[in-house]
Write a protein that holds these residues in place. Structure first.
Motif, mmCIF file in Angstrom:
data_model
loop_
_atom_site.group_PDB
_atom_site.id
_atom_site.type_symbol
_atom_site.label_atom_id
_atom_site.label_comp_id
_atom_site.label_asym_id
_atom_site.label_seq_id
_atom_site.Cartn_x
_atom_site.Cartn_y
_atom_site.Cartn_z
ATOM 1 N N UNK A 1 53.532 -13.694 -5.274
ATOM 2 C CA UNK A 1 52.546 -12.895 -6.009
ATOM 3 C C UNK A 1 51.672 -13.781 -6.893
ATOM 4 N N UNK A 2 52.271 -14.775 -7.523
ATOM 5 C CA UNK A 2 51.491 -15.688 -8.359
ATOM 6 C C UNK A 2 50.439 -16.411 -7.530
ATOM 7 N N UNK A 3 50.820 -16.830 -6.343
ATOM 8 C CA UNK A 3 49.887 -17.541 -5.463
ATOM 9 C C UNK A 3 48.768 -16.621 -5.004
ATOM 10 N N UNK A 4 49.113 -15.407 -4.637
ATOM 11 C CA UNK A 4 48.106 -14.443 -4.183
ATOM 12 C C UNK A 4 47.073 -14.169 -5.270
ATOM 13 N N UNK B 1 44.571 -34.822 -5.992
ATOM 14 C CA UNK B 1 43.578 -34.225 -6.890
ATOM 15 C C UNK B 1 44.090 -32.971 -7.584
ATOM 16 N N UNK B 2 45.397 -32.743 -7.530
ATOM 17 C CA UNK B 2 45.965 -31.522 -8.095
ATOM 18 C C UNK B 2 45.970 -31.572 -9.617
ATOM 19 N N UNK B 3 45.458 -30.510 -10.258
ATOM 20 C CA UNK B 3 45.479 -30.419 -11.723
ATOM 21 C C UNK B 3 46.870 -30.054 -12.224
ATOM 22 N N UNK B 4 47.612 -29.306 -11.413
ATOM 23 C CA UNK B 4 48.986 -28.944 -11.760
ATOM 24 C C UNK B 4 49.700 -28.428 -10.536
ATOM 25 N N UNK B 5 51.023 -28.398 -10.636
ATOM 26 C CA UNK B 5 51.878 -27.798 -9.609
ATOM 27 C C UNK B 5 52.553 -26.586 -10.225
ATOM 28 N N UNK B 6 52.339 -25.434 -9.610
ATOM 29 C CA UNK B 6 52.933 -24.189 -10.103
ATOM 30 C C UNK B 6 54.207 -23.882 -9.330
ATOM 31 N N UNK B 7 55.255 -23.523 -10.055
ATOM 32 C CA UNK B 7 56.476 -23.061 -9.394
ATOM 33 C C UNK B 7 57.168 -22.021 -10.253
ATOM 34 N N UNK C 1 67.112 -28.934 -10.549
ATOM 35 C CA UNK C 1 66.276 -30.107 -10.769
ATOM 36 C C UNK C 1 64.858 -29.711 -10.388
ATOM 37 N N UNK C 2 63.910 -29.959 -11.266
ATOM 38 C CA UNK C 2 62.543 -29.506 -11.035
ATOM 39 C C UNK C 2 61.899 -30.287 -9.886
ATOM 40 N N UNK C 3 60.875 -29.717 -9.256
ATOM 41 C CA UNK C 3 60.244 -30.369 -8.094
ATOM 42 C C UNK C 3 59.815 -31.801 -8.397
ATOM 43 N N UNK C 4 59.974 -32.666 -7.392
ATOM 44 C CA UNK C 4 59.646 -34.082 -7.561
ATOM 45 C C UNK C 4 58.143 -34.293 -7.399
ATOM 46 N N UNK C 5 57.462 -34.554 -8.504
ATOM 47 C CA UNK C 5 56.035 -34.826 -8.500
ATOM 48 C C UNK C 5 55.656 -35.467 -9.829
ATOM 49 N N UNK C 6 54.586 -36.238 -9.815
ATOM 50 C CA UNK C 6 54.103 -36.808 -11.076
ATOM 51 C C UNK C 6 52.999 -35.961 -11.688
ATOM 52 N N UNK C 7 52.726 -34.810 -11.089
ATOM 53 C CA UNK C 7 51.705 -33.902 -11.611
ATOM 54 C C UNK C 7 52.306 -32.993 -12.683
ATOM 55 N N UNK C 8 51.484 -32.499 -13.605
ATOM 56 C CA UNK C 8 52.001 -31.559 -14.607
ATOM 57 C C UNK C 8 52.479 -30.262 -13.953
ATOM 58 N N UNK C 9 53.466 -29.652 -14.572
ATOM 59 C CA UNK C 9 53.980 -28.378 -14.097
ATOM 60 C C UNK C 9 53.306 -27.215 -14.830
ATOM 61 N N UNK C 10 53.077 -26.134 -14.095
ATOM 62 C CA UNK C 10 52.866 -24.808 -14.675
ATOM 63 C C UNK C 10 53.971 -23.941 -14.103
ATOM 64 N N UNK C 11 54.720 -23.255 -14.955
ATOM 65 C CA UNK C 11 55.948 -22.623 -14.462
ATOM 66 C C UNK C 11 56.144 -21.218 -14.996
ATOM 67 N N UNK C 12 56.512 -20.317 -14.078
ATOM 68 C CA UNK C 12 56.971 -18.979 -14.426
ATOM 69 C C UNK C 12 58.478 -19.057 -14.663
ATOM 70 N N UNK C 13 58.875 -18.952 -15.921
ATOM 71 C CA UNK C 13 60.300 -18.998 -16.283
ATOM 72 C C UNK C 13 60.812 -17.640 -16.740
ATOM 73 N N UNK D 1 55.630 -30.317 -18.532
ATOM 74 C CA UNK D 1 55.085 -28.967 -18.389
ATOM 75 C C UNK D 1 53.785 -28.835 -19.172
ATOM 76 N N UNK D 2 52.724 -28.461 -18.458
ATOM 77 C CA UNK D 2 51.464 -28.163 -19.122
ATOM 78 C C UNK D 2 51.441 -26.755 -19.668
ATOM 79 N N UNK D 3 52.141 -25.836 -18.967
ATOM 80 C CA UNK D 3 52.177 -24.435 -19.396
ATOM 81 C C UNK D 3 53.440 -23.789 -18.846
#
Length: 365
Positions: free
Chosen positions: A106-109, A144-150, A163-175, A189-191
């Motif tokens: 739903x977040x992606x949609x 070129x990703x500004x963030x990775x959402x999970x 363990x959070x996803x392996x990436x050097x990009x900032x996270x945006x997360x629904x917790x 985490x950016x947000x």
């Protein structure tokens, strides 16, 4: 005291009894005002003390550095799904979304409705009914990703990122369904956003934590005022009338969490509950069948499993209710049994359920 059941609902969910008792004691005369907190102006010094304490306790319990702002908003995760791309995916920015369940989808949609093909799917396990999380090798994250959402915990399917996803990009997360289940390093985490109604308080409050560099990305003066993160930060979450009673209960819960030892103590209890419940499922593997296919992905907040027949699922739910345990019916699209063991569920509550499960196998296995 009125008889209380053991509450395994997925949300709105159970709250710590001391937090509710505090509200009960103060309901008619809050802080000597002669009114309930629901009747006091959100501009009053009495309410302001609650508001500031909720913000401060969030910072303290989560160990937030000074470069993070805490916001107390409304609209749940659904509104956040749209606010995030409206504020952050401007000026050609792109983001990658990891799709691991109903809410992540739903977040992606919603993000795609706002930002179109600037929202990319980094990985999805939908073809496997979201019964596992993607492996690190399956993630496709753009340079070129500004963030990775999970989504940190998938309430419907019962998977959780230990363990959070392996990436050097900032996270945006629904917790929403596992916020504050344990301590963790927030620096990547950016947000973070979380509807309070599963692990922190009642429905109506959305706890949002945003890093200052992400806040600076929110140049969104053309958006309706309520949709601007910057405005809420500038107004200290008092731009409009906040959900005062929800924030009051949130404060009560956070104060209680601090009194019992904070997130380290909460994590110890949550891991013990998982050991008990999954231990029972594994012990009776021929009778109880877990939904999640990878043990490492099993959630410590939402545990999904099936009995040999749908009829036994129904019997299990009905008999558990008679024994004082409610909220065990599985999500409508999956079926079976779902046990939500959020922070307010005690180890003793899970021990009671496990005893019931052992006896149910003895009588029906």
């Amino acid at each position: 005291m009125t008889h209380r059941v053991i509450n395994f609902y997925a949300g709105p969910a159970g709250l710590p009894l001391p937090a509710l008792e505090r509200a009960q004691q103060e309901l008619l005369d809050f802080a000597g005002t002669g009114m309930s907190v629901m009747e006091v102006s959100h501009r009053s010094k009495e309410y302001d003390a609650v508001h500031e304490e909720a913000l401060a306790l969030t910072r303290e319990l989560m160990g937030l550095p000074d470069n993070y702002k805490v916001l107390l908003l409304q609209g749940g995760a659904h509104l956040s799904f749209g606010m995030i791309p409206l504020n952050l995916l401007r000026g050609g920015r792109k983001a990658d979304y990891i799709v691991t369940g109903n809410w992540a989808e739903k977040a992606t949609k919603e993000a795609k409705l706002v930002a179109g093909d600037h929202v990319r799917v980094a990985a999805s396990t939908k073809d496997e009914k979201f019964a596992r999380l993607p492996k690190a090798s399956e993630l496709k994250i753009g340079e070129d990703s500004a963030f990775v959402h999970f989504t940190s915990n998938n309430t419907v399917e019962g998977t959780q990122w230990k363990e959070f996803p392996k990436t050097d990009k900032p996270y945006v997360c629904d917790m929403s369904s596992d916020i504050m289940w344990r301590p963790f390093d927030v620096s990547q985490f950016g947000l973070i956003y979380a509807g309070a109604q599963k692990n922190l308080g009642p429905s109506g409050v959305t706890l949002t934590i945003i890093r200052e560099d992400f806040l600076e990305m929110c140049e969104a003066s053309d958006l309706p005022s309520y949709l601007r993160y910057k405005l809420h930060a500038e107004k200290n979450s008092l731009y409009n009338t906040p959900p005062t009673f929800g924030i009051y209960i949130l404060r009560n819960v956070l104060a209680y969490n601090k009194s019992i030892g904070g997130l380290k103590a909460i994590e110890t209890a949550n891991r013990k509950k998982g050991e008990l419940l999954y231990g029972c499922i594994d012990r009776h593997a021929g009778f109880y069948k877990g939904f999640v296919t990878e043990k490492a992905d099993r959630s410590l907040m939402n545990v999904d499993f099936f009995l040999p027949t749908p009829e036994l699922d129904d019997t299990f739910v009905k008999e558990a209710k008679k024994a004082g345990m409610v909220g065990l019916k599985g999500y409508r699209d999956i079926g079976g049994i779902r046990v939500s063991t959020y922070n307010a569920v005690s180890v003793q509550d899970v021990e009671t359920l496990v005893g019931f499960m052992d006896e149910f196998v003895r009588r029906n296995g």
